[in-house]
Design a protein around this motif. Structure first.
Motif, PDB file in Angstrom:
ATOM      1  N   UNK A   1      72.809  10.775  36.347  1.00 12.22           N
ATOM      2  CA  UNK A   1      72.674  10.718  34.901  1.00 12.22           C
ATOM      3  C   UNK A   1      73.851   9.961  34.294  1.00 12.22           C
ATOM      4  N   UNK A   2      73.548   9.110  33.343  1.00 12.93           N
ATOM      5  CA  UNK A   2      74.631   8.429  32.653  1.00 12.93           C
ATOM      6  C   UNK A   2      74.968   9.177  31.364  1.00 12.93           C
ATOM      7  N   UNK A   3      75.922   8.644  30.608  1.00 11.08           N
ATOM      8  CA  UNK A   3      76.394   9.359  29.420  1.00 11.08           C
ATOM      9  C   UNK A   3      75.286   9.559  28.396  1.00 11.08           C
ATOM     10  N   UNK A   4      74.375   8.578  28.278  1.00 10.72           N
ATOM     11  CA  UNK A   4      73.286   8.704  27.298  1.00 10.72           C
ATOM     12  C   UNK A   4      72.386   9.883  27.648  1.00 10.72           C
ATOM     13  N   UNK A   5      72.052  10.028  28.936  1.00  9.14           N
ATOM     14  CA  UNK A   5      71.205  11.140  29.368  1.00  9.14           C
ATOM     15  C   UNK A   5      71.904  12.476  29.146  1.00  9.14           C
ATOM     16  N   UNK A   6      73.183  12.532  29.461  1.00  5.15           N
ATOM     17  CA  UNK A   6      73.934  13.776  29.276  1.00  5.15           C
ATOM     18  C   UNK A   6      74.026  14.144  27.794  1.00  5.15           C
TER      19      UNK A   6
ATOM     20  N   UNK B   1      70.628  15.479  26.686  1.00  6.99           N
ATOM     21  CA  UNK B   1      70.404  16.849  27.174  1.00  6.99           C
ATOM     22  C   UNK B   1      71.231  17.848  26.363  1.00  6.99           C
ATOM     23  N   UNK B   2      72.454  17.492  26.024  1.00  4.49           N
ATOM     24  CA  UNK B   2      73.305  18.377  25.221  1.00  4.49           C
ATOM     25  C   UNK B   2      72.689  18.590  23.839  1.00  4.49           C
ATOM     26  N   UNK B   3      72.182  17.505  23.244  1.00  2.05           N
ATOM     27  CA  UNK B   3      71.548  17.594  21.935  1.00  2.05           C
ATOM     28  C   UNK B   3      70.310  18.495  22.004  1.00  2.05           C
ATOM     29  N   UNK B   4      69.521  18.360  23.065  1.00  2.00           N
ATOM     30  CA  UNK B   4      68.327  19.190  23.246  1.00  2.00           C
ATOM     31  C   UNK B   4      68.699  20.659  23.329  1.00  2.00           C
ATOM     32  N   UNK B   5      69.742  20.978  24.107  1.00  2.02           N
ATOM     33  CA  UNK B   5      70.177  22.374  24.247  1.00  2.02           C
ATOM     34  C   UNK B   5      70.657  22.938  22.918  1.00  2.02           C
ATOM     35  N   UNK B   6      71.404  22.138  22.169  1.00  2.00           N
ATOM     36  CA  UNK B   6      71.914  22.587  20.873  1.00  2.00           C
ATOM     37  C   UNK B   6      70.772  22.836  19.894  1.00  2.00           C
ATOM     38  N   UNK B   7      69.770  21.947  19.886  1.00  2.00           N
ATOM     39  CA  UNK B   7      68.628  22.130  18.991  1.00  2.00           C
ATOM     40  C   UNK B   7      67.832  23.369  19.373  1.00  2.00           C
ATOM     41  N   UNK B   8      67.668  23.609  20.657  1.00  2.00           N
ATOM     42  CA  UNK B   8      66.939  24.791  21.112  1.00  2.00           C
ATOM     43  C   UNK B   8      67.689  26.061  20.717  1.00  2.00           C
ATOM     44  N   UNK B   9      69.009  26.048  20.840  1.00  2.00           N
ATOM     45  CA  UNK B   9      69.806  27.213  20.474  1.00  2.00           C
ATOM     46  C   UNK B   9      69.723  27.456  18.967  1.00  2.00           C
TER      47      UNK B   9
END
Length: 51
Positions: free
Chosen positions: A22-27, A30-38
């Motif tokens: 995974x490159x920085x864009x993918x990471x 994924x971080x944004x997705x986790x934050x939105x889900x939380x």
């Protein structure tokens, strides 16, 4: 009857998947997705608490 006649056959084993790099864009995505889900989960809990 000889051997396995009739009935289910065992599925063939799948090759193990190699972890993809995974490159920085993918990471970041994924971080944004986790934050939105939380945030969504917190909002649902807040609504349930008010009732």
């Amino acid at each position: 009857m000889s051997g396995r006649q009739g009935g289910k056959l065992k599925p063939l084993k799948q090759a193990k998947k190699k972890p993809k790099e995974l490159d920085e864009d993918d990471l970041a995505f994924q971080k944004k997705q986790r934050e939105e889900a939380a945030a969504k989960k917190a909002a649902i809990e807040k609504l349930k608490g008010k009732k």
